[in-house]
Design an enzyme around this catalytic site. Structure first.
Site, PDB file in Angstrom:
ATOM      1  N   LYS A  31       0.829  -1.208   0.000  1.00 57.67           N
ATOM      2  CA  LYS A  31       0.000   0.000   0.000  1.00 57.67           C
ATOM      3  C   LYS A  31       0.863   1.258   0.000  1.00 57.67           C
ATOM      4  O   LYS A  31       0.654   2.179  -0.791  1.00 57.67           O
ATOM      5  CB  LYS A  31      -0.941   0.002   1.212  1.00 57.67           C
ATOM      6  CG  LYS A  31      -1.967   1.130   1.181  1.00 57.67           C
ATOM      7  CD  LYS A  31      -2.746   1.200   2.490  1.00 57.67           C
ATOM      8  CE  LYS A  31      -3.615  -0.005   2.713  1.00 57.67           C
ATOM      9  NZ  LYS A  31      -4.835   0.004   1.877  1.00 57.67           N
ATOM     10  N   ARG A 101      -3.788   2.836   8.438  1.00 57.90           N
ATOM     11  CA  ARG A 101      -4.047   1.557   7.777  1.00 57.90           C
ATOM     12  C   ARG A 101      -2.784   0.705   7.744  1.00 57.90           C
ATOM     13  O   ARG A 101      -1.664   1.205   7.721  1.00 57.90           O
ATOM     14  CB  ARG A 101      -4.504   1.784   6.328  1.00 57.90           C
ATOM     15  CG  ARG A 101      -5.894   2.391   6.162  1.00 57.90           C
ATOM     16  CD  ARG A 101      -6.216   2.476   4.672  1.00 57.90           C
ATOM     17  NE  ARG A 101      -7.604   2.842   4.413  1.00 57.90           N
ATOM     18  CZ  ARG A 101      -8.012   4.084   4.161  1.00 57.90           C
ATOM     19  NH1 ARG A 101      -7.140   5.071   4.192  1.00 57.90           N
ATOM     20  NH2 ARG A 101      -9.278   4.333   3.911  1.00 57.90           N
ATOM     21  N   GLY A 110      -8.438  -7.180   4.207  1.00 62.82           N
ATOM     22  CA  GLY A 110      -9.326  -7.351   5.355  1.00 62.82           C
ATOM     23  C   GLY A 110      -8.731  -8.090   6.532  1.00 62.82           C
ATOM     24  O   GLY A 110      -9.397  -8.257   7.555  1.00 62.82           O
ATOM     25  N   MET A 112      -5.987  -7.300   8.428  1.00 63.61           N
ATOM     26  CA  MET A 112      -5.427  -6.484   9.506  1.00 63.61           C
ATOM     27  C   MET A 112      -6.290  -5.249   9.731  1.00 63.61           C
ATOM     28  O   MET A 112      -7.280  -5.047   9.042  1.00 63.61           O
ATOM     29  CB  MET A 112      -3.975  -6.136   9.200  1.00 63.61           C
ATOM     30  CG  MET A 112      -3.062  -7.357   9.312  1.00 63.61           C
ATOM     31  SD  MET A 112      -1.351  -6.949   8.945  1.00 63.61           S
ATOM     32  CE  MET A 112      -1.443  -6.535   7.208  1.00 63.61           C
ATOM     33  N   ARG A 357      -3.488  -1.688  -6.157  1.00 63.51           N
ATOM     34  CA  ARG A 357      -2.703  -2.909  -5.955  1.00 63.51           C
ATOM     35  C   ARG A 357      -3.078  -3.885  -7.070  1.00 63.51           C
ATOM     36  O   ARG A 357      -4.125  -3.755  -7.690  1.00 63.51           O
ATOM     37  CB  ARG A 357      -2.984  -3.534  -4.585  1.00 63.51           C
ATOM     38  CG  ARG A 357      -4.439  -3.928  -4.365  1.00 63.51           C
ATOM     39  CD  ARG A 357      -4.683  -4.353  -2.934  1.00 63.51           C
ATOM     40  NE  ARG A 357      -6.114  -4.581  -2.700  1.00 63.51           N
ATOM     41  CZ  ARG A 357      -6.657  -4.709  -1.498  1.00 63.51           C
ATOM     42  NH1 ARG A 357      -5.907  -4.621  -0.419  1.00 63.51           N
ATOM     43  NH2 ARG A 357      -7.953  -4.917  -1.353  1.00 63.51           N
ATOM     44  N   HIS A 473     -16.204  -8.383   1.276  1.00 65.53           N
ATOM     45  CA  HIS A 473     -15.171  -9.248   1.840  1.00 65.53           C
ATOM     46  C   HIS A 473     -15.337 -10.679   1.332  1.00 65.53           C
ATOM     47  O   HIS A 473     -14.372 -11.326   0.896  1.00 65.53           O
ATOM     48  CB  HIS A 473     -15.256  -9.216   3.375  1.00 65.53           C
ATOM     49  CG  HIS A 473     -14.304 -10.162   4.045  1.00 65.53           C
ATOM     50  ND1 HIS A 473     -14.656 -11.438   4.404  1.00 65.53           N
ATOM     51  CD2 HIS A 473     -13.012 -10.007   4.387  1.00 65.53           C
ATOM     52  CE1 HIS A 473     -13.619 -12.031   4.965  1.00 65.53           C
ATOM     53  NE2 HIS A 473     -12.604 -11.185   4.965  1.00 65.53           N
ATOM     54  N   SER A 782      13.642 -43.124 -10.961  1.00 63.18           N
ATOM     55  CA  SER A 782      12.473 -42.319 -10.629  1.00 63.18           C
ATOM     56  C   SER A 782      12.493 -42.136  -9.120  1.00 63.18           C
ATOM     57  O   SER A 782      12.462 -43.122  -8.377  1.00 63.18           O
ATOM     58  CB  SER A 782      11.184 -43.011 -11.070  1.00 63.18           C
ATOM     59  OG  SER A 782      10.072 -42.220 -10.747  1.00 63.18           O
ATOM     60  N   CYS A 849       8.195 -39.228  -9.037  1.00 64.62           N
ATOM     61  CA  CYS A 849       6.828 -39.745  -9.166  1.00 64.62           C
ATOM     62  C   CYS A 849       6.055 -39.724  -7.858  1.00 64.62           C
ATOM     63  O   CYS A 849       4.985 -40.311  -7.758  1.00 64.62           O
ATOM     64  CB  CYS A 849       6.837 -41.160  -9.745  1.00 64.62           C
ATOM     65  SG  CYS A 849       7.734 -42.355  -8.734  1.00 64.62           S
ATOM     66  N   TYR A 869      11.888 -35.192 -16.019  1.00 71.40           N
ATOM     67  CA  TYR A 869      10.429 -35.087 -16.004  1.00 71.40           C
ATOM     68  C   TYR A 869       9.912 -35.176 -14.576  1.00 71.40           C
ATOM     69  O   TYR A 869      10.615 -35.622 -13.664  1.00 71.40           O
ATOM     70  CB  TYR A 869       9.776 -36.183 -16.867  1.00 71.40           C
ATOM     71  CG  TYR A 869       9.906 -37.583 -16.312  1.00 71.40           C
ATOM     72  CD1 TYR A 869       8.964 -38.091 -15.406  1.00 71.40           C
ATOM     73  CD2 TYR A 869      10.971 -38.397 -16.668  1.00 71.40           C
ATOM     74  CE1 TYR A 869       9.090 -39.365 -14.879  1.00 71.40           C
ATOM     75  CE2 TYR A 869      11.105 -39.675 -16.148  1.00 71.40           C
ATOM     76  CZ  TYR A 869      10.167 -40.156 -15.252  1.00 71.40           C
ATOM     77  OH  TYR A 869      10.289 -41.422 -14.719  1.00 71.40           O
TER      78      TYR A 869
END
Length: 897
Positions: A31, A101, A110, A112, A357, A473, A782, A849, A869
């Site tokens: 903020k 704030r 919402g 804090m 934001r 909210h 694997s 895996c 992979y």
């Protein structure tokens, strides 16, 4: 601990003096950094100052004390605000009022605390009356301040304030807060102050400096409140980041009908459409919009019409301000190159920007926005791929309501967060959490949600509120969590006391099942059937870009035709783990498996295995056909034999009849096979050493299936045969010989050449440490990180749930190691296995895996160590594809041919 003396704890913005920038988010919080950036862009930002996150860190490291030089820096910054505004903090004639704030570096909407209208007291409120010429506005602001400060700072429960306010409205026969007069608000203020003094034993503070420091302390304190801690845990935000505090000059949206406050998004956060989207309220302050106490109005005429609202749009009511706001929207999106969530206030026809934001959005919206921004030339493909949270794709990979299904719609609200959900009705967050813990799907039904409901919202499948708009909210949090949400279903009446929800002549009780559709806003009785999603359009486009970028392959864990087809649909490039034991539990096969286990001779076991072989062969035929030449890794039998034996007397009698033996003998064999710790017992390759005929049958079934499919389709079928739980090279050599012998038998019987690879699953620490020796015989590794985690930690994942949360809370473990790979311990063994294995066999194929194959953080590690992979459950294949692309970008690599 931060040192003092030369530290700068306070940064000013606006009013001709802006010391921060957007890239100072770690210090100023999101903020504060964005307020500074908007001021630098020349946007109308009320002046203020930011107290840095460093103060929060200092605060908690020093017993909730502040640096010695903080007060002086705040006094100096406050003097700058007084000069910029031509008003003085605490002045009885011309008072300066401020908001206080929070502002963490990661958005935590919402979670804090916030205090508005700070600086009002019995004296300064008179100055506000004189300055504004509007006593109703002044006392409305004062009662808001007492209520907010009393709740946030003094910890007076908000229901005390609500009861007083509702009592006054009843007495005056008024419905809305805006209907109350100046005299009404003066009476409310008097009752508020009297109640606070009764509750606390001392008067509401009149000293404005005491008010300011109380609010600053409350914001820093709220960093460690329960809802903020829960939110950080859900969103993986470190506690040591801390929050900044923003002190900003108040501007007022509640001074009359030429004033307003609102929340807007530069694009639609639900769909991603490039349309200005948001809500506002005339003559209101910011909390009125998100609290859902009054029905908000749409910014645009298009939004009003699409939601069938009768309330006038801001575009109609304040056309000039709307045009200015639309210009700000375009400026901010162009500057930040992403969809923005903005807050604004209009004071007597003048627009002020209070926040911007990066906006929370649904997964579908995130995809569309990323693809559109790329198409528009704002970002490139790599940036578009990096913008999508892989875990959020889970929202798109599950069923939605079948449009052809019957449904009984009882109410309609706003389509606040897309997706459909069915579940039992619950009315409290605690009940949602407890019922979900028992395995029930629940819908959390509230008049309106508040930040204290965060745990229940996370546990619920969906959220339904009777009040609130698209930026309430409930809506914002649900979209961020990927929960279906219907907000503002005003026809419904929720009765918490009697645990019912009613509309017209319909009553829904707690425990009844309802369905909500967050895409249409409909609320339905009962459970409505669903259909599978169509993964095309923006999803397909972005996944195509991800596939161009990623280096690692993505396979699926699958052993049934359904799993294999699902995996292919989601883009799997083969099967990385087919667990043959899952095939044994089929009702048509389990008796033969049990006969084999009960047999006392090799001949008896082979006789039972002969019954199983055709089934096994057909299983592999189907997998090879579905995978159409893609690699298929098949793990030979892994679990201990006792898992296949019956537990009940009836089942034991049935097995005995089929095997031509006595039930007592079946019971005796079950006792004989019982192990104190089967995770570490007679399982995996150890079964193959003791009973090689089992692995011989499985290998023969695999090769026969491969030959049959190759002959039928003309495709080369190259199975990868995985020997599980290898700890020594000698084990692998013995069992590889069994596999090779089976291959020769099938080759002789069919006259076909066979191509195959034999490798192993690295799931024991010894195997990782001796990987160089094992790689002399193994063509692939694997990493079975489920068992490797168990054997490295000495923890059973089946039992760890009872104490792992304690370890996470105590900071011993940052994550559940079975969900996200422990890179320092288990990961180090993987790294050793990779390095030592490839030293001996440079072309050694390497994969993973375990469950970690679908976890983005673990996939990033797999990229770092150079695996070829990952393999995961079919529904996580798209998540893995995207995470692998992001990992490649982060490692600055390109996909190999």
């Amino acid at each position: 601990m931060a040192s003092q003396g030369d530290n700068k704890w306070v940064y000013s913005f606006g009013g001709g003096k802006t010391e921060g920038r957007a890239d100072m988010k770690n210090l100023l919080g999101g903020k504060g950094a964005n307020l500074a950036e908007m001021a630098n862009l020349g946007l109308p930002v009320p002046p203020g100052f930011t107290i840095t996150t460093g103060v929060c860190t200092y605060f908690y490291a020093n017993g909730r004390k502040y640096p010695d030089d903080l007060r002086g820096q705040i006094d100096q910054a406050l003097a700058g605000l007084e000069q910029a505004m031509g008003a003085k903090f605490g002045d009885p004639v011309n008072p300066l009022l401020v908001s206080v704030r929070s502002g963490a570096r990661a958005s935590m909407p919402g979670m804090m605390d916030t205090v508005l209208n700070l600086g009002l007291n019995d004296t300064t409120v008179q100055g506000l009356v004189t300055r504004s010429g509007d006593p109703r506005f002044a006392y409305d602001s004062y009662r808001r301040f007492i209520q907010m400060y009393g709740n946030v700072v003094l910890d007076v429960d908000h229901h005390h304030f609500e009861e007083i306010l509702e009592s006054h409205k009843r007495d005056k026969n008024k419905h809305f807060d805006t209907d109350l007069t100046a005299e009404d608000w003066q009476a409310v203020v008097a009752d508020y102050k009297a109640m606070v003094e009764r509750e606390l034993g001392h008067p509401f503070p009149q000293d404005v400096q005491e008010q300011l420091w109380g609010a600053i302390g409350a914001v820093f304190g709220s960093w460690m409140n329960a809802r903020a801690i829960t939110y950080r845990k859900l969103h993986d935000i470190p506690a040591d980041w801390g929050t900044a505090v923003n002190v900003q000059c108040m501007v007022f949206g509640n001074m009359g009908n030429d004033c307003a406050t609102g929340v807007a998004f530069t694009r639609n956060p639900s769909t991603g459409e490039n349309l200005f989207y948001g809500e506002y309220l005339v003559n209101a302050q910011g909390e009125d919009v998100v609290a859902g106490i009054r029905t908000p109005q749409h910014l645009t005429i298009a939004g009003k019409e699409s939601n069938k609202s009768d309330l006038p749009a801001m575009e109609e009511v304040m056309p000039e301000v709307f045009r200015q706001l639309d210009g700000v929207r375009l400026t901010l999106e162009k500057h930040y190159r992403d969809m923005q969530d903005i807050e604004f206030t209009v004071q007597q026809g003048t627009l002020y920007m209070l926040q911007t934001r990066t906006g929370k959005r649904t997964a579908a919206a995130a995809l569309k926005i990323a693809v559109d921004l790329c198409t528009e030339g704002v970002i490139d493909k790599a940036e578009a791929v990096k913008r999508i949270d892989p875990a959020s794709l889970d929202q798109l990979l599950h069923p939605t309501l079948d449009p052809k299904a019957d449904r009984t719609v009882i109410a309609k609200g706003l389509p606040a967060s897309p997706g459909a959900a069915s579940g039992k009705v619950v009315f409290t967050a605690d009940e949602a959490e407890s019922q979900a813990a028992l395995g029930d799907a629940v819908i959390l039904c509230r008049v309106e949600t508040s930040p204290e409901d965060i745990h229940g919202m996370h546990a619920a499948r969906g959220i339904l509120t009777t009040r609130g708009g698209m930026t309430s909210h409930a809506a914002v949090v649900a979209r961020g969590m990927g929960r279906a949400c219907v907000a503002g279903a005003g026809e419904l009446r929720v009765d918490y006391k009697n645990k019912i929800m009613s509309v017209r002549d319909i009553t829904v009780r707690e425990g009844d099942t309802i369905t909500i559709d967050g895409s249409t806003g409909e609320v339905m009785l009962g459970s409505v059937p669903t259909i599978q999603p169509e993964l095309s359009g923006d999803f397909a486009t972005l996944m195509g870009w991800a596939d161009e970028i990623r280096r690692m392959g993505v396979r699926a864990n699958a052993e049934t035709p359904l799993d294999a087809r699902t995996a292919r649909k989601f883009g799997a490039e083969g099967i990385g783990l087919s667990r043959t034991e899952h095939m044994f539990f089929d009702p048509n096969r389990i008796l033969a498996v049990r006969e084999m286990i009960l047999a006392e001779t090799e001949e008896g076991r082979r006789k039972a295995l002969d019954k199983l072989e055709p089934f096994q062969k057909q299983d592999f035929v189907e997998l090879f056909e579905i995978m159409a030449g893609l690699p298929v890794t098949i793990r030979l039998l892994d679990p201990p034999l006792h898992e296949f034996l019956p537990n009940t007397e009836a089942e034991m009698e049935e097995v005995a009849r089929a095997a031509g033996t006595d039930p007592l003998r079946v019971h005796h064999r079950a006792v004989q096979l019982h192990e104190a710790n089967p995770m570490l017992g007679h399982r995996g390759c150890r079964l193959g050493i003791t009973f090689p005929e089992i692995y011989e049958m499985q290998a023969r079934a695999i090769f026969t299936a491969a030959a049959e499919v190759a002959q039928k389709t003309g495709q080369t079928v190259t199975p990868e045969i995985m020997i599980p739980l290898i700890g020594t090279k000698k084990e692998l050599d013995i069992l590889k010989a069994v596999v090779d012998k089976a291959a020769e038998q099938v080759k002789a019987a069919t006259g076909q050449d066979l191509t195959y690879h034999v490798g192993t699953m690295i799931e024991l620490p010894r195997a990782a440490l001796r990987a160089d020796e094992i790689a002399e015989s193994a063509e692939f590794f694997s990493f079975g990180t489920n068992d490797l985690t168990q054997t490295t930690f000495g923890i059973s994942r089946d039992d760890a749930g009872s104490f792992l949360p304690d370890y996470e809370r105590a900071g011993i473990l940052e994550h559940d190691p079975f969900a996200t790979l422990d890179q320092d311990g288990v990961g180090e063994l993987v790294r050793i296995g990779v390095e030592r294995g490839r030293k001996v066999r440079p072309d050694l194929k390497l994969g993973i895996c375990g469950e970690h194959g679908g976890d983005p953080a673990s996939i990033s590690f797999c990229e770092q160590v150079g695996l070829d992979y990952v393999s995961c459950s079919p529904y996580r294949v798209p998540i893995a594809r995207l995470a692998a692309a992001q990992a490649a970008l982060n490692a600055d690599t390109v996909k190999r041919d």
